[in-house]
Design a protein around this motif. Sequence first.
Motif, mmCIF file in Angstrom:
data_model
loop_
_atom_site.group_PDB
_atom_site.id
_atom_site.type_symbol
_atom_site.label_atom_id
_atom_site.label_comp_id
_atom_site.label_asym_id
_atom_site.label_seq_id
_atom_site.Cartn_x
_atom_site.Cartn_y
_atom_site.Cartn_z
ATOM 1 N N ALA A 100 -3.565 33.773 71.582
ATOM 2 C CA ALA A 100 -3.888 33.096 70.327
ATOM 3 C C ALA A 100 -3.751 31.584 70.490
ATOM 4 C CB ALA A 100 -2.977 33.596 69.212
ATOM 5 N N GLY A 101 -2.682 31.162 71.148
ATOM 6 C CA GLY A 101 -2.494 29.730 71.365
ATOM 7 C C GLY A 101 -3.548 29.139 72.280
ATOM 8 N N ARG A 102 -3.927 29.915 73.311
ATOM 9 C CA ARG A 102 -4.941 29.440 74.247
ATOM 10 C C ARG A 102 -6.287 29.276 73.538
ATOM 11 N NH1 ARG A 102 -5.436 33.276 79.201
ATOM 12 N NH2 ARG A 102 -3.192 32.836 79.134
ATOM 13 N N VAL A 103 -6.643 30.249 72.710
ATOM 14 C CA VAL A 103 -7.925 30.189 72.003
ATOM 15 C C VAL A 103 -7.922 29.058 70.987
ATOM 16 C CG1 VAL A 103 -9.365 31.413 70.333
ATOM 17 C CG2 VAL A 103 -8.526 32.606 72.369
ATOM 18 N N ARG A 104 -6.829 28.901 70.264
ATOM 19 C CA ARG A 104 -6.771 27.829 69.259
ATOM 20 C C ARG A 104 -6.829 26.455 69.919
ATOM 21 N NH1 ARG A 104 -2.554 31.322 66.573
ATOM 22 N NH2 ARG A 104 -3.553 32.222 64.717
ATOM 23 N N SER A 105 -6.154 26.299 71.051
ATOM 24 C CA SER A 105 -6.201 25.003 71.727
ATOM 25 C C SER A 105 -7.589 24.738 72.301
ATOM 26 C CB SER A 105 -5.148 24.946 72.836
ATOM 27 O OG SER A 105 -5.427 25.891 73.858
ATOM 28 N N THR A 106 -8.318 25.812 72.633
ATOM 29 C CA THR A 106 -9.668 25.668 73.180
ATOM 30 C C THR A 106 -10.686 25.337 72.101
ATOM 31 O OG1 THR A 106 -9.211 27.203 75.009
ATOM 32 C CG2 THR A 106 -11.526 26.879 74.402
ATOM 33 N N LEU A 107 -10.607 26.014 70.985
ATOM 34 C CA LEU A 107 -11.622 25.860 69.933
ATOM 35 C C LEU A 107 -11.201 24.926 68.807
ATOM 36 C CD1 LEU A 107 -12.955 29.522 69.562
ATOM 37 C CD2 LEU A 107 -13.844 27.666 70.986
ATOM 38 N N GLY A 108 -9.925 24.651 68.684
ATOM 39 C CA GLY A 108 -9.476 23.774 67.602
ATOM 40 C C GLY A 108 -9.794 24.368 66.239
ATOM 41 N N GLU A 109 -10.366 23.562 65.359
ATOM 42 C CA GLU A 109 -10.652 24.004 63.999
ATOM 43 C C GLU A 109 -11.746 25.059 63.928
ATOM 44 O OE1 GLU A 109 -11.514 20.574 61.692
ATOM 45 O OE2 GLU A 109 -9.438 19.834 61.720
ATOM 46 N N ARG A 110 -12.464 25.274 65.010
ATOM 47 C CA ARG A 110 -13.496 26.317 65.008
ATOM 48 C C ARG A 110 -12.876 27.714 64.992
ATOM 49 N NH1 ARG A 110 -16.493 24.555 70.302
ATOM 50 N NH2 ARG A 110 -14.364 23.773 70.681
ATOM 51 N N ALA A 145 -21.806 27.359 69.914
ATOM 52 C CA ALA A 145 -20.711 26.668 69.237
ATOM 53 C C ALA A 145 -19.339 27.064 69.767
ATOM 54 C CB ALA A 145 -20.780 26.924 67.726
ATOM 55 N N TYR A 146 -19.254 28.176 70.513
ATOM 56 C CA TYR A 146 -17.920 28.607 70.960
ATOM 57 C C TYR A 146 -17.907 29.336 72.302
ATOM 58 C CZ TYR A 146 -19.215 33.322 69.387
ATOM 59 O OH TYR A 146 -19.843 34.526 69.231
ATOM 60 N N VAL A 147 -19.004 29.999 72.693
ATOM 61 C CA VAL A 147 -18.986 30.795 73.918
ATOM 62 C C VAL A 147 -18.733 29.953 75.166
ATOM 63 C CG1 VAL A 147 -20.362 32.270 75.449
ATOM 64 C CG2 VAL A 147 -20.348 32.700 72.983
ATOM 65 N N PRO A 148 -19.429 28.830 75.373
ATOM 66 C CA PRO A 148 -19.165 28.061 76.592
ATOM 67 C C PRO A 148 -17.702 27.629 76.726
ATOM 68 C CG PRO A 148 -21.189 27.334 75.557
ATOM 69 C CD PRO A 148 -20.530 28.238 74.576
ATOM 70 N N ASP A 149 -17.092 27.243 75.614
ATOM 71 C CA ASP A 149 -15.700 26.801 75.684
ATOM 72 C C ASP A 149 -14.766 27.963 75.988
ATOM 73 O OD1 ASP A 149 -16.312 24.155 75.210
ATOM 74 O OD2 ASP A 149 -16.087 24.324 73.033
ATOM 75 N N ALA A 152 -15.111 28.761 79.633
ATOM 76 C CA ALA A 152 -14.421 27.762 80.451
ATOM 77 C C ALA A 152 -12.923 27.988 80.460
ATOM 78 C CB ALA A 152 -14.749 26.360 79.943
ATOM 79 N N ALA A 153 -12.418 28.607 79.391
ATOM 80 C CA ALA A 153 -10.982 28.896 79.292
ATOM 81 C C ALA A 153 -10.616 30.218 79.950
ATOM 82 C CB ALA A 153 -10.553 28.908 77.828
ATOM 83 N N GLY A 172 -10.321 39.068 78.826
ATOM 84 C CA GLY A 172 -9.466 38.026 79.373
ATOM 85 C C GLY A 172 -8.332 38.638 80.163
ATOM 86 N N SER A 173 -7.549 37.814 80.822
ATOM 87 C CA SER A 173 -6.471 38.313 81.668
ATOM 88 C C SER A 173 -5.216 37.461 81.492
ATOM 89 C CB SER A 173 -6.901 38.306 83.143
ATOM 90 O OG SER A 173 -7.259 37.002 83.557
#
Length: 253
Positions: A100-110, A145-149, A152-153, A172-173
């Motif tokens: 959850a933290g990894r995704v939030r830091s990757t996408l931010g407000e998205r 809007a979100y898949v490339p990021d 990349a994560a 993910g792993s």
Amino acid sequence: MAGSDLAERAPRSQGAASTGQALRWWVSVPPRSVVGFGLLAVLAATPGKGAVMSSTPDDAAPMSDEELQRITVGERTPHNAPVALVDYDPRWPELFPQHAGRVRSTLGERALQAAHVGSTPVPGPCAKPIIDMVLIVADSSAEPAYVPDLEAAGYVLRVGEPDWFAHRLFKGSDPAVNLHVFSSGAAEVDWMLRFRDWLRANDADRDRYARVERELARRVWRHVQHYAEAKTAVIQEIMDRARPPDEARSTGP
């Protein structure tokens, strides 16, 4: 990017769902994603050793290899084996915040919402040792809007279902995770959270669900999708006892 054209092949499909539609996510994990009502027939059957089960409702066939491949990004290989379940691990709820933290830091407000769903956030039952996480974005069909990021994560897009709530599934792993992406307002998310919360609060239904999972998991399945489809009847039975959606609505992790 592989699969980036999924959003263009069909319009975003979202809105109120029937009970059958709302239960579909249990078939989408792993790349699943829908559900039938053939569990009682499965439990009554006595297949021979090594038989490949393919339980389905009376009015629907199991998803074929071709149908599954159409929603899969990359090649899909038949499972043809039992489904591996493990005893509950109290560390599972502690692993969810890592993703959850990894995704939030990757996408931010998205990243509008992230929640721990499936069996691993429910204390007690056996489960596949994979964290199931639901992510809400403004429009899951808008992949650029979100898949490339996310890719990349380290999250790999494996399933795209443009006709079913514009659902996307990433793998993910570290730790293993199924990341389900839906649009804001998708009715399926309320069902996922409702089922999770009901199992957390009801010992009898939690134990019944675990017994059925263990029974089915011992059998040989061509695709894990078919194992998930076979659980539809018990999920429906439990959801029929759950509170109305407005009363059971949850937005917590």
